[in-house]
Enzyme design. Structure first.
Site, PDB file in Angstrom:
ATOM      1  N   ALA A  83      -9.736   0.248  -9.435  1.00  0.00           N
ATOM      2  CA  ALA A  83     -10.960  -0.293 -10.039  1.00  0.00           C
ATOM      3  C   ALA A  83     -11.254  -1.685  -9.485  1.00  0.00           C
ATOM      4  CB  ALA A  83     -10.794  -0.351 -11.552  1.00  0.00           C
ATOM      5  N   LEU A 151      -6.375  -2.252 -11.177  1.00  0.00           N
ATOM      6  CA  LEU A 151      -7.302  -3.002 -10.321  1.00  0.00           C
ATOM      7  C   LEU A 151      -6.925  -2.909  -8.842  1.00  0.00           C
ATOM      8  CD1 LEU A 151      -7.727  -6.194 -12.524  1.00  0.00           C
ATOM      9  CD2 LEU A 151      -9.343  -4.301 -12.270  1.00  0.00           C
ATOM     10  N   CYS A 152      -7.930  -2.683  -8.026  1.00  0.00           N
ATOM     11  CA  CYS A 152      -7.747  -2.582  -6.576  1.00  0.00           C
ATOM     12  C   CYS A 152      -7.031  -3.799  -6.016  1.00  0.00           C
ATOM     13  CB  CYS A 152      -9.130  -2.436  -5.913  1.00  0.00           C
ATOM     14  SG  CYS A 152      -9.167  -2.666  -4.135  1.00  0.00           S
ATOM     15  N   PHE A 153      -7.394  -4.979  -6.526  1.00  0.00           N
ATOM     16  CA  PHE A 153      -6.842  -6.197  -5.939  1.00  0.00           C
ATOM     17  C   PHE A 153      -5.404  -6.456  -6.370  1.00  0.00           C
ATOM     18  CE2 PHE A 153     -11.333  -6.770  -5.062  1.00  0.00           C
ATOM     19  CZ  PHE A 153     -11.286  -7.218  -3.750  1.00  0.00           C
TER      20      PHE A 153
END
Lengths: 267, 128
Positions: A83, A151-153
């Protein structure tokens, strides 16, 4: 509305902020047009409201909880990955026809787009790099599974762009029958919308640490795409907005699917 | 065994007659190209599949890809253990890595698919 006939042109569209469903629908239309023209296109865009876009197979519950608490919109992408909290990032969609050389394997398009950004960031003095192949062999690639970090990061995969330990660009693809659609997010500055637990430093926060004067975001993004085009032996053509009247009906039709509870709750 | 341009294989058990059961999977080339596989969504038994249309999806670290049915028919068996054992797709793509079995609706659709030699040639010359 024009579709470039020459595969030697990288057409770049730049849109005004739009809602999540419209952005996802526009990217599907972009992918169809890339398939039709046989070449490569990029759409740059931002979001009309802070939005959490979740990966195609991420479970709804955790993302929905974060979005509700932060009072932000939620949309599910057709592409994979984790996300992304949109609001202070530059989002892109790159689409290439399946017969394009970059479409043959996922890593080729991923690396082409990411290498171009690393080159531009390094030219600015940032110590940017791509996550190496060794990372996956250490077990890191498992973090990119749908049930990995939300989360993608917070995920790392080979080819992700990092500045020091901080990921600043991540991308993921949807491989369609006629084209490949790659979504990506460049974190320009940190987004505080969802609270400290979801706040990650962006380029604006990383620059001062290395005494780097950052370019304005639009200049940086233009140089990035020009570098990408040059690396592919293409010329870069900035073509204005993609969301124009001629595409409105097609985009609106597809946007309904991205708004539907069935799509959002598919997992 | 026959192959689709979209890298799925299909193998008919017995004679290729209407109602014959065929096994479907994805090629070793496709599995290797997608790299680390992380998730798979499969149809239910009884679901219809249509030649050239998606019947499932597979996610790798970098990409979500549709799985396309090489032929039309009805799903009669699903490899339900596969999503929890995705390594089988790489270690034994034409055996234990099978995905679904279908009851063929129109065996003549097999004629439009590639044999092993033609498929190998298509992936080696980049025409896939």
């Amino acid at each position: 509305m024009s579709i470039p006939e020459k595969a030697s042109v990288l057409t770049v569209w730049e849109d005004a902020p739009a809602c999540g469903a419209t952005n996802m629908a526009a990217d599907e239309v972009l992918a169809e047009e890339a398939a039709a023209c046989g070449g490569m296109m990029v759409r740059l865009y931002t979001w009309s409201r802070p939005t959490l876009s979740m990966g195609g197979f991420q479970k709804l519950a955790e993302a929905e909880s974060l979005a509700r608490e932060a009072e932000i919109d939620l949309v599910r992408r057709p592409s994979g990955g984790g996300a992304i909290l949109h609001g202070t990032d530059q989002t892109y969609a790159a689409a290439v026809a399946r017969q394009h050389p970059l479409a043959s394997t996922p890593q080729l398009l991923y690396d082409a787009v990411h290498t171009a950004l690393v080159d531009v960031l390094c030219a600015m003095g940032l110590e940017a790099a791509m996550v190496s192949a060794d990372f996956g062999r250490d077990g890191g690639s498992g973090e990119s599974a749908p049930d990995g970090p939300l989360l993608c990061f917070d995920r790392r995969a080979m080819g992700d762009v990092v500045v020091g330990p901080h990921k600043v660009l991540g991308s993921a693809q949807r491989r369609l029958s006629g084209s490949v659609l790659q979504h990506g997010s460049l974190l320009l500055r940190q987004c505080d919308q969802a609270g400290p637990a979801s706040t990650r430093p962006g380029l604006a926060e990383l620059g001062p640490d290395t005494s780097v004067v950052l370019l304005p975001a639009d200049t940086l993004v233009r140089r990035w795409l020009e570098a990408l085009a040059a690396s592919l032996g293409m010329t870069c053509e900035f073509a204005g907005p993609f969301l124009v009247d001629g595409r409105g009906e097609r985009v609106a039709e597809r946007a309904e699917r991205f708004r539907s509870a069935a799509w959002l709750g598919r997992r | 065994m026959k192959f689709a341009k979209s890298h799925e294989w299909i193998r008919v058990e017995g004679d290729a007659a209407p109602g014959a059961v065929a096994t479907i999977g994805v090629s070793a080339y496709a599995v290797e190209a997608l790299t680390d596989l992380v998730f798979m969504q499969l149809p239910a038994v009884g679901a219809p599949v249509t030649a050239g249309e998606p019947f499932g999806e597979i996610e790798s670290v970098k990409a979500v890809s549709d799985l396309y049915a090489p032929c039309s028919g009805e799903v009669v068996e699903v490899h339900t253990e596969l999503p929890d054992n995705l390594d089988l797709l790489g270690s034994d793509p034409y055996g234990k890595g099978w995905i679904i079995k279908i009851k063929l609706a129109d065996p003549s659709q097999l004629d439009a698919l590639m044999d092993q030699a033609a498929y190998d040639a298509s992936v080696s010359d980049g025409s896939h």
